[in-house]
Design a protein around this motif. Structure first.
Motif, short mmCIF file in Angstrom:
data_model
loop_
_atom_site.label_atom_id
_atom_site.label_comp_id
_atom_site.label_asym_id
_atom_site.label_seq_id
_atom_site.Cartn_x
_atom_site.Cartn_y
_atom_site.Cartn_z
N TYR A 25 91.65 27.28 15.20
CA TYR A 25 92.89 27.16 14.58
C TYR A 25 92.98 25.65 14.34
O TYR A 25 93.76 25.13 13.38
N TYR A 83 91.38 24.84 11.19
CA TYR A 83 91.94 25.47 10.13
C TYR A 83 93.09 24.39 9.70
O TYR A 83 93.30 24.41 8.45
N SER A 113 83.62 30.68 9.47
CA SER A 113 84.24 31.02 8.38
C SER A 113 85.54 30.28 7.87
O SER A 113 86.02 29.71 8.53
N GLN A 149 91.23 32.31 7.66
CA GLN A 149 91.95 33.68 7.34
C GLN A 149 93.21 33.61 6.63
O GLN A 149 94.34 32.73 7.05
N LEU A 150 93.51 34.56 5.76
CA LEU A 150 94.91 34.49 5.23
C LEU A 150 95.86 35.11 6.25
O LEU A 150 95.47 35.94 7.09
N SER A 151 96.84 34.55 6.54
CA SER A 151 98.12 34.93 7.42
C SER A 151 99.48 34.74 6.76
O SER A 151 99.42 34.54 5.49
N SER A 166 96.22 30.01 8.29
CA SER A 166 95.94 30.04 9.60
C SER A 166 95.94 28.61 10.08
O SER A 166 95.43 28.26 11.18
#
Length: 607
Positions: free
Chosen positions: A38, A41, A227, A230-232, A294
């Motif tokens: 995170y 991200y 990766s 991620q969508l959050s 994220s």
């Protein structure tokens, strides 16, 4: 601004920035109690959005040490760090803080960040650094210290468990620390975090190879997903909002202070003009976007922004390129995180924390200002012993209180006319005594509601000490602002002095104060003839109003008018004997032009 030359410079700066943020992102996420990925991200989508919508050419947004430690201190008591609930709260805080930042930017409230003093930022950051030290003791020494303990409880638990220190883990941390210190000193242009991370990881691998991982007990960071973010989405339920709104407000203050301060510091070197409101918009949009990709709360990073500038970045595309390169690097280095020891992260964060403590600035504060020292100590110990969120509020509130206390007691000086020929100044160092009938004061401060009592007490004390000083001349060049309470105080003093048989006069009143008194109708009460401009000679108009009997018995000769003649028309330097005995030239210099021929020459002049 973009051309082939800037693209080349921005590309090189972007590569350096991506390499730097790789270890920082993992370290700061660990510091924030978030899963390691995170932190990376938070350096992707938020960094791109802020670069495109912010004001600074060189500011790089992403995870920061101060916000990370604040987030951990605030959320670790609400949810288990690194858990799903914890991550949900962090994303919600990012969204709420971003909405507040965006709203402030659109409302043109960028100047509000200036109310957070430099002293509060320094002392808060130093307190956060101490919390970083305490939070990483478990990772550096391989101890089992529960999360969420206070600063003092963490230290107490650490000292009670010193006998259980893991020597292998501590040795890995020490090697990492030494490698980072040497790299930072010998090779300042190379990212010391990368050197420290590589040295510590290789050393841990060798130790595990020799003694076995089961015996050494060296814990690793674990897998990083290689990766895209991620969508959050944030959780806007009433219960979650109740928990997160106070924390989000403090994060908003911290993030804006950090981002604007860094942007201005770099702009001072480049000559760029920073738009604080636009910077608020950029930070707000970046945190809102981060909540859906994220990213936990982010702000401007001093380390990465400084490195971006030093690497030769020319436009915000450098920050955009850095985030894109980071996405590629993450897919390459993600599998290597299984070989990254927690002790290495602890040592790196020790160095980060040490860099946050600005000892020279703290010493300068202690030497120069007692008030600022109090603010610094209250903020610092509030961060350690109470809560980081409370430390911000306490520091800002105490700074404002001390400022108001200072402005509520403006400096009031006794002044006299400057005796130099042709001078129209009033100074406090003439050495002249007080006139028995006129008191002259200079007020250096604002005549507002907080200062009214102090000013009124001072001017009322004038005639209490010397009852004959019924006339008061105020040199108003130091008064920039008058509010309603100040105007009412002036009106009260005008009427009081008139009842005493004296008057209140102003010299060199500024236009802002004069306009306020004009609009409020107070100038009619004061009397425009009693307000003197810079080139006026106030005593020319005040002197005829003085009591001649008091002037007759006064030998102080304070004013030029005193030296020429008394108010009753008699000559001060004329003796009681016949004036004929006076030298003719002296009489001519002290009397008006000769009288008409019908007046006997020996008769004294009527003037």
């Amino acid at each position: 601004m973009v051309n082939r030359e800037t693209l080349r410079a921005d590309g090189m700066a972007a590569l350096a920035g991506a390499v730097i943020v790789l270890p920082q992102g993992v370290a700061f996420a660990t510091l924030a109690g978030m899963p390691p990925q995170y932190g990376l991200y938070a350096a992707m989508v938020p960094a791109i959005i802020d670069a495109l919508f912010g004001s600074s050419w060189h500011l790089v947004s992403g995870p920061t040490n101060v916000i990370s430690i604040f987030l951990f201190a605030s959320l670790s008591v609400l949810a288990e760090p690194a858990g799903a609930e914890y991550v949900k709260l962090a994303l919600t805080i990012a969204f709420l803080a971003g909405v507040m930042q965006l709203a402030m930017g659109l409302a043109r409230m960028g100047a509000l960040v200036n109310f957070i003093s430099h002293t509060v930022v320094i002392s808060f950051t130093a307190g956060a650094a101490c919390l970083i030290f305490s939070a990483q003791l478990k990772n550096f020494f391989g101890l089992d210290i529960p999360r969420g303990l206070s600063f003092l409880d963490t230290l107490l638990t650490f000292f009670t468990k010193l006998v259980a220190v893991n020597p292998y883990v501590t040795l890995v941390g020490a090697v990492t620390l030494a490698a980072g210190v040497v790299s930072r000193k010998r090779f300042p242009k190379f990212p010391y975090m990368i050197t420290a991370m590589l040295a510590g990881s290789v050393f841990a691998f060798v130790v595990n190879l020799i003694f076995g991982a089961g015996k050494t007990g060296i814990a690793m960071v674990g897998d990083l997903p290689g990766s895209l973010p991620q969508l959050s989405h944030p959780d806007l339920s009433p219960d979650t909002l109740k928990k997160t709104l106070p924390v989000a407000f403090a994060v908003m203050i911290l993030a804006l202070t950090e981002a604007v301060s860094i942007a201005r510091a770099i702009a001072a070197k480049t000559g760029q003009r920073i738009d604080g409101n636009q910077e608020f918009v950029g930070q707000g949009l970046s945190n809102i976007a981060g909540a859906f990709f994220s990213g936990y709360p982010s702000s401007g990073s001093f380390n990465r922004s400084g490195a971006n500038f030093e690497a030769g970045a020319r436009t915000p595309l450098a920050a955009v390129g850095s985030a894109l390169i980071l996405i590629f690097l993450l897919t390459v280095v993600a599998p290597l995180s299984n070989h990254l020891p927690l002790a290495v992260m602890g040592a790196i964060l020790f160095m980060v924390a040490w860099g946050l403590i600005d000892i020279p600035q703290m010493r300068a504060i202690v030497r120069t200002s007692r008030r600022e020292t109090v603010v610094m100590l209250v903020t610092f110990f509030s961060a350690l012993l109470v809560h980081l969120e409370f430390a911000i509020y306490a520091g800002v509130l105490l700074s404002l209180i001390l400022y108001l206390m200072q402005t509520a007691r403006p400096r009031i000086l006794d002044v006299k006319p400057d005796p130099a020929p042709g001078s129209y100044h009033f100074t406090a160092d003439t050495g002249l005594p007080d006139c028995p009938q006129v008191k002259m004061l200079r007020i250096n401060g604002e005549a507002f509601f907080g200062a009214v009592d102090h000013i009124q007490s001072h001017v009322e004390d004038v005639d209490a000490r010397v009852p004959t000083q019924k006339h008061l001349l105020i040199v108003a060049s130091g008064i920039n602002f008058v509010d309603l309470a100040g105007a009412e105080m002036i009106a009260h003093e005008v009427e009081r002095r008139r009842r005493m048989g004296g008057g209140l006069y102003f010299y060199r009143m500024k236009d802002s104060a004069r306009q306020f008194l004009e609009h409020g109708g107070y100038m009619d009460l004061i009397g425009r003839d009693n307000v003197f401009d810079v080139r006026d000679a106030p005593m020319d108009r005040i002197y005829p109003k003085l009591d001649p009997a008091i002037c007759a018995g006064c030998a102080l000769r304070i004013f030029n008018q005193c030296k020429a003649r008394l108010p009753d028309g008699t000559l001060r330097e004329q003796p009681a004997a016949s004036p004929v005995s006076e030298p003719k030239q002296e009489v001519l210099t002290l009397t008006p032009p000769p009288s008409p021929p019908s007046v006997p020459p020996s008769a004294p002049s009527a003037g």
